[in-house]
Design a protein around this motif. Structure first.
Motif, PDB file in Angstrom:
ATOM      1  N   GLU A  91       0.834  -1.206   0.000  1.00 15.85           N
ATOM      2  CA  GLU A  91       0.000   0.000   0.000  1.00 15.85           C
ATOM      3  C   GLU A  91       0.866   1.252   0.000  1.00 15.85           C
ATOM      4  N   TYR A  92       1.886   1.230   0.846  1.00 16.92           N
ATOM      5  CA  TYR A  92       2.788   2.382   0.919  1.00 16.92           C
ATOM      6  C   TYR A  92       3.538   2.565  -0.405  1.00 16.92           C
ATOM      7  N   ALA A  93       3.996   1.462  -0.989  1.00 14.40           N
ATOM      8  CA  ALA A  93       4.738   1.542  -2.255  1.00 14.40           C
ATOM      9  C   ALA A  93       3.862   2.128  -3.364  1.00 14.40           C
ATOM     10  N   ILE A  94       2.620   1.707  -3.422  1.00 15.05           N
ATOM     11  CA  ILE A  94       1.715   2.218  -4.451  1.00 15.05           C
ATOM     12  C   ILE A  94       1.448   3.701  -4.234  1.00 15.05           C
ATOM     13  N   MET A  95       1.177   4.092  -2.996  1.00 14.54           N
ATOM     14  CA  MET A  95       0.942   5.511  -2.708  1.00 14.54           C
ATOM     15  C   MET A  95       2.142   6.357  -3.086  1.00 14.54           C
ATOM     16  N   VAL A 119      -4.186  -2.779  -8.082  1.00 18.46           N
ATOM     17  CA  VAL A 119      -3.502  -1.505  -7.807  1.00 18.46           C
ATOM     18  C   VAL A 119      -4.531  -0.389  -7.658  1.00 18.46           C
ATOM     19  N   ARG A 120      -5.551  -0.384  -8.518  1.00 19.81           N
ATOM     20  CA  ARG A 120      -6.600   0.631  -8.433  1.00 19.81           C
ATOM     21  C   ARG A 120      -7.355   0.527  -7.108  1.00 19.81           C
ATOM     22  N   ALA A 124      -7.326   3.275  -4.033  1.00 25.12           N
ATOM     23  CA  ALA A 124      -8.596   3.871  -3.601  1.00 25.12           C
ATOM     24  C   ALA A 124      -8.792   3.768  -2.094  1.00 25.12           C
ATOM     25  N   LYS A 125      -8.287   2.705  -1.496  1.00 24.86           N
ATOM     26  CA  LYS A 125      -8.521   2.529  -0.061  1.00 24.86           C
ATOM     27  C   LYS A 125      -7.438   3.149   0.827  1.00 24.86           C
ATOM     28  N   CYS A 126      -6.311   3.569   0.250  1.00 24.40           N
ATOM     29  CA  CYS A 126      -5.213   4.113   1.069  1.00 24.40           C
ATOM     30  C   CYS A 126      -5.621   5.372   1.822  1.00 24.40           C
ATOM     31  N   ASP A 127      -6.282   6.309   1.160  1.00 22.99           N
ATOM     32  CA  ASP A 127      -6.713   7.529   1.848  1.00 22.99           C
ATOM     33  C   ASP A 127      -7.699   7.204   2.960  1.00 22.99           C
ATOM     34  N   LYS A 128      -8.563   6.228   2.731  1.00 20.23           N
ATOM     35  CA  LYS A 128      -9.524   5.832   3.761  1.00 20.23           C
ATOM     36  C   LYS A 128      -8.794   5.261   4.979  1.00 20.23           C
ATOM     37  N   ILE A 129      -7.763   4.470   4.723  1.00 25.24           N
ATOM     38  CA  ILE A 129      -6.965   3.903   5.819  1.00 25.24           C
ATOM     39  C   ILE A 129      -6.316   5.029   6.623  1.00 25.24           C
TER      40      ILE A 129
END
Length: 142
Positions: A91-95, A119-120, A124-129
């Motif tokens: 998740e961090y790598a994708i962000m 990846v999409r 999409a869920k990273c900001d929610k986390i």
């Protein structure tokens, strides 16, 4: 992804605050002096003690304001870092690749050998986390 961008902006703001602090310290040295002689500075010698005292008071207040801002933003930075610590490695790598490297989700999926859909969904869920773990003071930053 906006949360990581906000974190990077916050880090840049802290760097600017550090520069402001250096400038104020240099101004105080000019007007007040560094040595053991109070007001034995270039500014006091050139413009007089009264002017030097007024300037030192002004810069002292400015330094106090800067230190308060710095403390506030450092608390926010720790909060972001705590929240970013909740992301797993992928998740961090994708962000990071989206925000810092400015890569598209397709480029990231090709580079990491992951499906585009995965990846999409992760992006999409990273900001929610992050939003879940950040306090209100940080959420109001931007």
């Amino acid at each position: 992804m906006k949360m990581l961008a906000n974190y990077l902006d916050l880090c840049a703001t802290l760097e600017t605050i550090e520069l402001d602090l250096e400038r104020v310290n240099a101004d105080m040295d000019y007007w007040f002096g560094k040595g053991s002689y109070m007001l034995g500075s270039i500014g006091a010698t050139k413009f007089g003690s009264k002017e030097a005292i007024e300037r030192v008071d002004l810069f002292h207040n400015r330094k106090h304001e800067i230190m308060q801002r710095k403390e506030h933003y450092e608390v926010m930075k720790k909060d972001y870092e705590r929240a970013l610590g909740k992301l797993n490695r992928i998740e961090y790598a994708i962000m990071k690749k989206v925000v810092v490297d400015r890569k598209s989700l397709k480029e990231i999926s090709d580079e990491l050998n992951l499906s585009y859909g995965y990846v999409r969904n992760v992006s999409a869920k990273c900001d929610k986390i992050l939003h879940t773990y950040l306090t209100n003071s940080v959420l109001l930053y931007k």
